[in-house]
Motif scaffolding. Sequence first.
Motif, PDB file in Angstrom:
ATOM      1  N   GLN A  29       0.848  -1.186   0.000  1.00 13.61           N
ATOM      2  CA  GLN A  29       0.000   0.000   0.000  1.00 13.61           C
ATOM      3  C   GLN A  29       0.889   1.242   0.000  1.00 13.61           C
ATOM      4  O   GLN A  29       2.084   1.153   0.316  1.00 13.61           O
ATOM      5  CB  GLN A  29      -0.895   0.024   1.247  1.00 13.61           C
ATOM      6  N   PRO A  30       0.341   2.402  -0.367  1.00 10.69           N
ATOM      7  CA  PRO A  30       1.162   3.617  -0.303  1.00 10.69           C
ATOM      8  C   PRO A  30       1.342   4.073   1.152  1.00 10.69           C
ATOM      9  O   PRO A  30       0.417   3.966   1.955  1.00 10.69           O
ATOM     10  CB  PRO A  30       0.355   4.640  -1.109  1.00 10.69           C
ATOM     11  N   LEU A  31       2.537   4.530   1.455  1.00 10.69           N
ATOM     12  CA  LEU A  31       2.812   5.114   2.780  1.00 10.69           C
ATOM     13  C   LEU A  31       3.081   6.600   2.579  1.00 10.69           C
ATOM     14  O   LEU A  31       3.714   6.987   1.605  1.00 10.69           O
ATOM     15  CB  LEU A  31       4.063   4.489   3.402  1.00 10.69           C
ATOM     16  N   THR A  32       2.628   7.407   3.511  1.00  9.35           N
ATOM     17  CA  THR A  32       2.953   8.834   3.470  1.00  9.35           C
ATOM     18  C   THR A  32       3.870   9.161   4.641  1.00  9.35           C
ATOM     19  O   THR A  32       3.510   8.930   5.806  1.00  9.35           O
ATOM     20  CB  THR A  32       1.666   9.688   3.563  1.00  9.35           C
ATOM     21  N   PHE A  33       5.066   9.624   4.325  1.00  7.81           N
ATOM     22  CA  PHE A  33       6.010  10.062   5.368  1.00  7.81           C
ATOM     23  C   PHE A  33       5.839  11.568   5.555  1.00  7.81           C
ATOM     24  O   PHE A  33       5.877  12.319   4.578  1.00  7.81           O
ATOM     25  CB  PHE A  33       7.454   9.792   4.922  1.00  7.81           C
ATOM     26  N   ASP A  34       5.681  11.987   6.800  1.00  7.20           N
ATOM     27  CA  ASP A  34       5.573  13.411   7.114  1.00  7.20           C
ATOM     28  C   ASP A  34       6.625  13.724   8.174  1.00  7.20           C
ATOM     29  O   ASP A  34       6.561  13.182   9.283  1.00  7.20           O
ATOM     30  CB  ASP A  34       4.162  13.696   7.648  1.00  7.20           C
ATOM     31  N   ILE A  35       7.620  14.542   7.827  1.00 16.70           N
ATOM     32  CA  ILE A  35       8.755  14.770   8.735  1.00 16.70           C
ATOM     33  C   ILE A  35       8.807  16.246   9.122  1.00 16.70           C
ATOM     34  O   ILE A  35       8.857  17.123   8.256  1.00 16.70           O
ATOM     35  CB  ILE A  35      10.081  14.363   8.058  1.00 16.70           C
ATOM     36  N   ASN A  36       8.791  16.476  10.410  1.00 17.84           N
ATOM     37  CA  ASN A  36       8.931  17.847  10.914  1.00 17.84           C
ATOM     38  C   ASN A  36      10.413  18.237  10.835  1.00 17.84           C
ATOM     39  O   ASN A  36      11.259  17.644  11.513  1.00 17.84           O
ATOM     40  CB  ASN A  36       8.418  17.910  12.367  1.00 17.84           C
ATOM     41  N   ASP A  37      10.727  19.223  10.014  1.00 15.81           N
ATOM     42  CA  ASP A  37      12.135  19.586   9.798  1.00 15.81           C
ATOM     43  C   ASP A  37      12.800  20.130  11.053  1.00 15.81           C
ATOM     44  O   ASP A  37      14.026  20.074  11.195  1.00 15.81           O
ATOM     45  CB  ASP A  37      12.253  20.641   8.680  1.00 15.81           C
ATOM     46  N   ASP A  38      12.019  20.657  11.989  1.00 19.54           N
ATOM     47  CA  ASP A  38      12.627  21.284  13.183  1.00 19.54           C
ATOM     48  C   ASP A  38      13.048  20.263  14.228  1.00 19.54           C
ATOM     49  O   ASP A  38      14.169  20.287  14.727  1.00 19.54           O
ATOM     50  CB  ASP A  38      11.642  22.285  13.808  1.00 19.54           C
ATOM     51  N   ASN A  39      12.139  19.337  14.579  1.00 24.67           N
ATOM     52  CA  ASN A  39      12.485  18.387  15.657  1.00 24.67           C
ATOM     53  C   ASN A  39      12.600  16.944  15.164  1.00 24.67           C
ATOM     54  O   ASN A  39      12.767  16.021  15.944  1.00 24.67           O
ATOM     55  CB  ASN A  39      11.446  18.473  16.796  1.00 24.67           C
ATOM     56  N   LEU A  40      12.483  16.757  13.830  1.00 20.62           N
ATOM     57  CA  LEU A  40      12.592  15.434  13.186  1.00 20.62           C
ATOM     58  C   LEU A  40      11.569  14.423  13.709  1.00 20.62           C
ATOM     59  O   LEU A  40      11.812  13.224  13.731  1.00 20.62           O
ATOM     60  CB  LEU A  40      14.015  14.870  13.313  1.00 20.62           C
ATOM     61  N   GLU A  41      10.405  14.930  14.147  1.00 16.64           N
ATOM     62  CA  GLU A  41       9.318  14.005  14.480  1.00 16.64           C
ATOM     63  C   GLU A  41       8.767  13.465  13.166  1.00 16.64           C
ATOM     64  O   GLU A  41       8.515  14.220  12.224  1.00 16.64           O
ATOM     65  CB  GLU A  41       8.220  14.717  15.270  1.00 16.64           C
ATOM     66  N   ILE A  42       8.617  12.133  13.084  1.00 16.38           N
ATOM     67  CA  ILE A  42       8.215  11.498  11.835  1.00 16.38           C
ATOM     68  C   ILE A  42       6.874  10.791  12.031  1.00 16.38           C
ATOM     69  O   ILE A  42       6.688  10.029  12.990  1.00 16.38           O
ATOM     70  CB  ILE A  42       9.287  10.476  11.376  1.00 16.38           C
ATOM     71  N   PHE A  43       5.949  11.060  11.118  1.00 16.06           N
ATOM     72  CA  PHE A  43       4.682  10.329  11.070  1.00 16.06           C
ATOM     73  C   PHE A  43       4.662   9.508   9.783  1.00 16.06           C
ATOM     74  O   PHE A  43       4.982  10.024   8.710  1.00 16.06           O
ATOM     75  CB  PHE A  43       3.485  11.295  11.054  1.00 16.06           C
ATOM     76  N   ILE A  44       4.312   8.229   9.890  1.00 20.85           N
ATOM     77  CA  ILE A  44       4.095   7.421   8.688  1.00 20.85           C
ATOM     78  C   ILE A  44       2.609   7.056   8.671  1.00 20.85           C
ATOM     79  O   ILE A  44       2.125   6.329   9.549  1.00 20.85           O
ATOM     80  CB  ILE A  44       4.957   6.144   8.691  1.00 20.85           C
ATOM     81  N   HIS A  45       1.886   7.595   7.696  1.00 19.37           N
ATOM     82  CA  HIS A  45       0.452   7.317   7.583  1.00 19.37           C
ATOM     83  C   HIS A  45       0.244   6.188   6.580  1.00 19.37           C
ATOM     84  O   HIS A  45       0.858   6.174   5.521  1.00 19.37           O
ATOM     85  CB  HIS A  45      -0.299   8.564   7.090  1.00 19.37           C
ATOM     86  N   PHE A  46      -0.632   5.240   6.926  1.00 16.84           N
ATOM     87  CA  PHE A  46      -0.983   4.184   5.980  1.00 16.84           C
ATOM     88  C   PHE A  46      -2.475   3.932   6.078  1.00 16.84           C
ATOM     89  O   PHE A  46      -3.195   4.640   6.797  1.00 16.84           O
ATOM     90  CB  PHE A  46      -0.143   2.918   6.203  1.00 16.84           C
ATOM     91  N   GLN A  47      -2.950   2.902   5.361  1.00 18.11           N
ATOM     92  CA  GLN A  47      -4.387   2.711   5.186  1.00 18.11           C
ATOM     93  C   GLN A  47      -5.179   2.721   6.493  1.00 18.11           C
ATOM     94  O   GLN A  47      -6.158   3.423   6.628  1.00 18.11           O
ATOM     95  CB  GLN A  47      -4.606   1.374   4.473  1.00 18.11           C
ATOM     96  N   ASN A  48      -4.702   1.921   7.461  1.00 19.00           N
ATOM     97  CA  ASN A  48      -5.514   1.759   8.671  1.00 19.00           C
ATOM     98  C   ASN A  48      -4.909   2.412   9.906  1.00 19.00           C
ATOM     99  O   ASN A  48      -5.325   2.131  11.015  1.00 19.00           O
ATOM    100  CB  ASN A  48      -5.725   0.273   8.972  1.00 19.00           C
ATOM    101  N   GLY A  49      -3.896   3.227   9.733  1.00 18.82           N
ATOM    102  CA  GLY A  49      -3.319   3.796  10.946  1.00 18.82           C
ATOM    103  C   GLY A  49      -2.093   4.644  10.671  1.00 18.82           C
ATOM    104  O   GLY A  49      -1.867   5.086   9.549  1.00 18.82           O
TER     105      GLY A  49
END
Length: 374
Positions: A85-105
């Motif tokens: 499935q496609p994954l969406t990586f969202d990275i906060n450039d300031d504190n490097l907090e990373i979210f990986i969004h996928f289909q169910n979570g």
Amino acid sequence: MRFDVSSTALLSRLQSISKVIASKNSLPILDSFLFNLEGNKLTMTASDSETRLVTSVDVMNAQGSGVFAVSAKILLEPLKELPEQPLTFDINDDNLEIFIHFQNGKYNFIGQKGDTYPQQKPLGQNVVSILVDAQTLLNGISRSIFATADDELRPVMNGIYFDIHPDNLTFVASDGHKLVRLRNLSVKSSEKASFILPKKPANLLKAVLAKESEMVTIKFDDNNAYINCTNFEMVCRLIEGRFPNYNSVIPQNNPHKVIIDRLSFLNALKRVSVFSNPASSLVKLQLKENQMKVSAQDIDFSTAAEELIACQFTGVELSIGFKATYLIEILNNINSTEVVVELADPSRAGLIIPAENEENEDLLMLLMPMMLND
């Protein structure tokens, strides 16, 4: 930074480079993958400070660019369990907090700064470059790596020696008991050169090259090699030192020649060696007119076995002892239907060569004998 990527494409690339990561690293950052986003290309690096593997994957909807590191364990374990499935990586450039969004979570963790990851030194003086077909390189490594040593006192024996000539590339490996020399006549070079590839990068290359079909560029200086193929780049530290003169240990005049079916010989050895002394794994080969007797015994447990195999042999009767495990390994790494065993006398090395070489190949295996007690 933000981008979308296929979960299976990302996982397969990360798995193939993750094998380089050591279980205990001198630098904590080496427990992580290094990511570099530029445009729609995500480059990933894994390293153990001696060897590094780099690969890349295409991403979609990329925003921003930059470098960050993520713990290999945090990323690999959950990705293994996700269906495609496609994954969406969202990275906060300031504190490097990373979210990986996928289909169910989603997953959420903190990345590390990429600028502390060790940089790769460029090649120095005396750079030599050769082009090798991926399957030729894979074949050379696969069929010689079993003969490399684990010798702390002679580190030059712990890798595969690449001996480059204008009209061939020769792969050599030896642990002092057995030796492999595989000459490939399809590889040409403008100059004579050589290097010793350590065992770990050789094994990593084996895994990577299995999926490659194009040409591979190898560039090396006195200390490092850069190996580039379509989907990967490997940089590794070479073993320093002089490899022994391997041609001088290959006996030239061997009056006794045996032609024998490889699989019959291999299977007989596997069966008979069960009855040999576990400490020595000694098997005895007795040669008579068109017949070989393979025998073993373990006096401590009163066990013994012998088998007769038909072969092509004429000449004086001869008995010689070999370590069965080594002989089995050698026969497993030859592809031809029949092998030729060349012998001089019971105290000198035996040569095992394919009766028919593959195209552009000249393969020779050597095995030192063991003393017989009778």
